[in-house]
Design an enzyme around this catalytic site. Structure first.
Site, PDB file in Angstrom:
ATOM      1  N   ASN A   1      34.759 -11.433  16.382  1.00  0.00           N
ATOM      2  CA  ASN A   1      33.942 -12.618  16.113  1.00  0.00           C
ATOM      3  C   ASN A   1      34.430 -13.363  14.867  1.00  0.00           C
ATOM      4  O   ASN A   1      34.504 -14.592  14.846  1.00  0.00           O
ATOM      5  CB  ASN A   1      32.479 -12.227  15.922  1.00  0.00           C
TER       6      ASN A   1
ATOM      7  N   GLU B   1      26.824  -6.184  20.549  1.00  0.00           N
ATOM      8  CA  GLU B   1      27.948  -5.791  21.398  1.00  0.00           C
ATOM      9  C   GLU B   1      27.714  -4.444  22.075  1.00  0.00           C
ATOM     10  O   GLU B   1      28.633  -3.819  22.590  1.00  0.00           O
ATOM     11  CB  GLU B   1      29.239  -5.726  20.564  1.00  0.00           C
TER      12      GLU B   1
END
Length: 318
Positions: A193, A229
């Site tokens: 990310n 996640e």
């Protein structure tokens, strides 16, 4: 197949394909109601309270028309049992009865029925009330589906996971069948990310979710986004060997996506670590105990280099 499931499959938003179970011990009444409704709905019938309970075990209808006075299990007892079961308590029930007293109606409504249809049947009233309640059920189902879906990935969310695990845990107590649980975590997703940006991270999560769902081939297997996640799966009736195979299929499926990850020390693509647990559930067992052991297995997988599958040691009955 219920309204919500048909909606998910892309059917039009209409009550015409709703399924209705009609329960009455009198053939004449069944014939009248079937003739009135079969053009617009999928109809099934049961001629006793016992038959009604068997019917809903096989497939949940979207609406039940239930006669009050029947030999054996009467309509009130059938309603009571359906309302006490989490799996069936959301199915609306309309009582059909020749009784028209206020006390009788109040009793049925207190048990959980949504409406009454009086005998002899008025065709217009029957059609209108059925249509109204089916339409309401459709929108309730759609709202519920939105409530248990992860908005980003479209798969089940944490709430759905928790409720499904609880349901299958109780089912496993009754059946004695094994229950398997998978906890999963994308490896080094924060660096992904940070370096590729959150929009790319979101696309990654969507692709991962789709691949995980495609890795199970039974409708009773649930894959959910657990948070961030993290993903999880409930595999009812699955042995440890079977669960390990599913987990390995998932691990390979994520690797085979080939999502570039130049900031992972594990591989040059996005990878997945998985903890697996299987148990034979007993009444003394605790879901939290199993969850903690599977979560510990996931952390061992991370400690052993990630991009791998690790099984936990399950205590008897969990």
């Amino acid at each position: 197949m219920g309204v919500t499931q048909r909606m998910s499959a892309g059917a039009e938003m209409e009550e015409a394909r709703a399924s209705i179970l009609i329960v009455d011990d009198q053939k004449l009444n069944l014939d009248i109601l079937v003739n009135l409704l079969e053009e617009c709905y999928e109809i099934s019938v049961a001629k006793s309270g016992e038959g009604a309970l068997r019917a809903v075990e096989n497939e949940l209808p979207d609406l039940i028309l239930l006669d009050v006075v029947m030999p054996g299990l009467d309509g009130h007892e059938v309603c009571r049992r359906l309302q006490s079961d989490p799996r069936t308590q959301q199915v609306p029930i309309i009582f059909i009865t020749a009784k028209s007293s206020v006390e009788s109606e109040a009793q049925g409504l207190e048990l959980g029925a949504v409406d009454y249809i009086a005998k002899p049947f008025n065709p217009s009233v029957v059609k209108a009330r059925v249509a109204n309640h089916v339409r309401l059920k459709l929108y309730q189902d759609r709202l519920e589906e939105l409530n248990v879906r992860d908005p980003l990935t479209g798969i089940a969310n944490r709430r759905r996971f928790d409720s499904y695990l609880d349901h299958e845990w109780r089912s496993a107590i009754r059946s004695g069948a094994p229950l398997s649980l998978l906890m999963m975590d994308l490896d080094y997703f924060k660096p992904y990310n940070d370096n590729y940006g959150h929009p790319e991270g979101d696309e990654c999560l969507k692709r991962v979710a789709k691949a995980l769902v495609a890795s199970v081939d039974r409708s009773i297997d649930l894959v959910a986004r657990y948070g961030g996640e993290e993903f999880a799966a409930v595999l009812p009736g699955t042995s440890e060997e079977g669960a390990l195979q599913v987990a390995e299929n998932m691990r390979l499926a994520i690797r085979n996506l080939g999502i570039a990850h130049g900031h992972s020390p594990v591989a040059d693509c996005v990878t997945l670590s998985i903890g697996v647990g299987t148990t034979i559930v007993t009444r003394q067992g605790q879901q939290m105990g199993m969850m903690e052991r599977v979560d510990a297995a996931l952390y061992r997988a991370k400690g052993e280099g990630r991009d791998c599958v690790v099984s936990c040691v399950s205590e008897a009955g969990d």
